[in-house]
Design an enzyme around this catalytic site. Sequence first.
Site, PDB file in Angstrom:
ATOM      1  N   CYS B  37       0.819  -1.206   0.000  1.00  0.00           N
ATOM      2  CA  CYS B  37       0.000   0.000   0.000  1.00  0.00           C
ATOM      3  C   CYS B  37       0.855   1.259   0.000  1.00  0.00           C
ATOM      4  CB  CYS B  37      -0.989  -0.010   1.160  1.00  0.00           C
ATOM      5  SG  CYS B  37      -0.295  -0.562   2.699  1.00  0.00           S
ATOM      6  N   CYS B 106      -1.916  -3.305   8.605  1.00  0.00           N
ATOM      7  CA  CYS B 106      -1.517  -2.023   9.189  1.00  0.00           C
ATOM      8  C   CYS B 106      -1.023  -2.215  10.619  1.00  0.00           C
ATOM      9  CB  CYS B 106      -2.671  -1.032   9.193  1.00  0.00           C
ATOM     10  SG  CYS B 106      -3.291  -0.674   7.545  1.00  0.00           S
TER      11      CYS B 106
END
Lengths: 181, 127
Positions: B37, B106
């Site tokens: 990402c 994350c």
Amino acid sequence: MSVDLFNKSYFDIFNVPLSYDIDLNKVGEIYLKLQKSVHPDRYANSGDQEKRIAMQQTSLINQAFYTLKDPVSRAQYMLKLKGLDMDSETDTTMDAEFLMEQMEFRESIMEVQDKSDPLSELDSMLAVLGKKMDGLSKDFTNLFVNASYDAAREAVRKMQFIIKAKKEVNELSEKLEDELM
Amino acid sequence: MAYSEKVMDHYENPRNVGTMDKNAPNVGTGMVGAPACGDVMRLQIQVSDDGIIENAVFKTYGCGSAIASSSLVTEWMKGKTLEEARKIKNMDIAEELALPPVKVHCSVLAEDAISAAVEDYMKKKGS
């Protein structure tokens, strides 16, 4: 078009060598030809199985085309063919200096709005990113040819950050241009 | 994507955003990144002589979940020993923030940032 398509690599499907520097125009031309040859409409009067195979071939050809067309996914696919895992989202360790540089670059994108001519700043940022991408592409090409696949993988991972930064610059440019109008 | 309330809270009011002198002997810096990402995270800790994390700051360029994960761990790390901080696992973070499966990476990034910061500090101490 034979069912053999399913056993071929994406590079073989388009009859190009397994290389980062492929002729994308040639790939595009062959893509259109292949698409025509397996178009489901051609199988309107065929049996269900033939229709199904035609559809599977269409989607394979699409996937192969878009994989080869995009530099990062092309490089990732090349490494996958060599048995490297490119999907791991949990692999976060990278060259710290590179990451530091990326962080500073992102900071400068955020600060650009305070500059007197942000749009031209953003343009020169895009130029910097373009050069970086070119450099990484060259690195990847050489590393892959020399079978240094782990190092080649690092180059691809770096490309992904450059692409992301590019996207952010472009988005900010569009936003600023909208505000000017 | 709908973020949980806790993610939104950290995203809108991030705790402990900042920078420490990465060359200071009592500061450990962890830099990690997620190529998938393009997120970049920097976590820094200031450690007392008896090995307690006195302060923690972060800077993250990424999605709301990445920002919330790093913000949360700076809060959690303060007052902990290095060993205790290392026990913070990504699943703890994901659970606290109610991260959806696609955003669990994350929290992995935040866990790895803790390790990287602690290791950087230990390396400085060792040399």
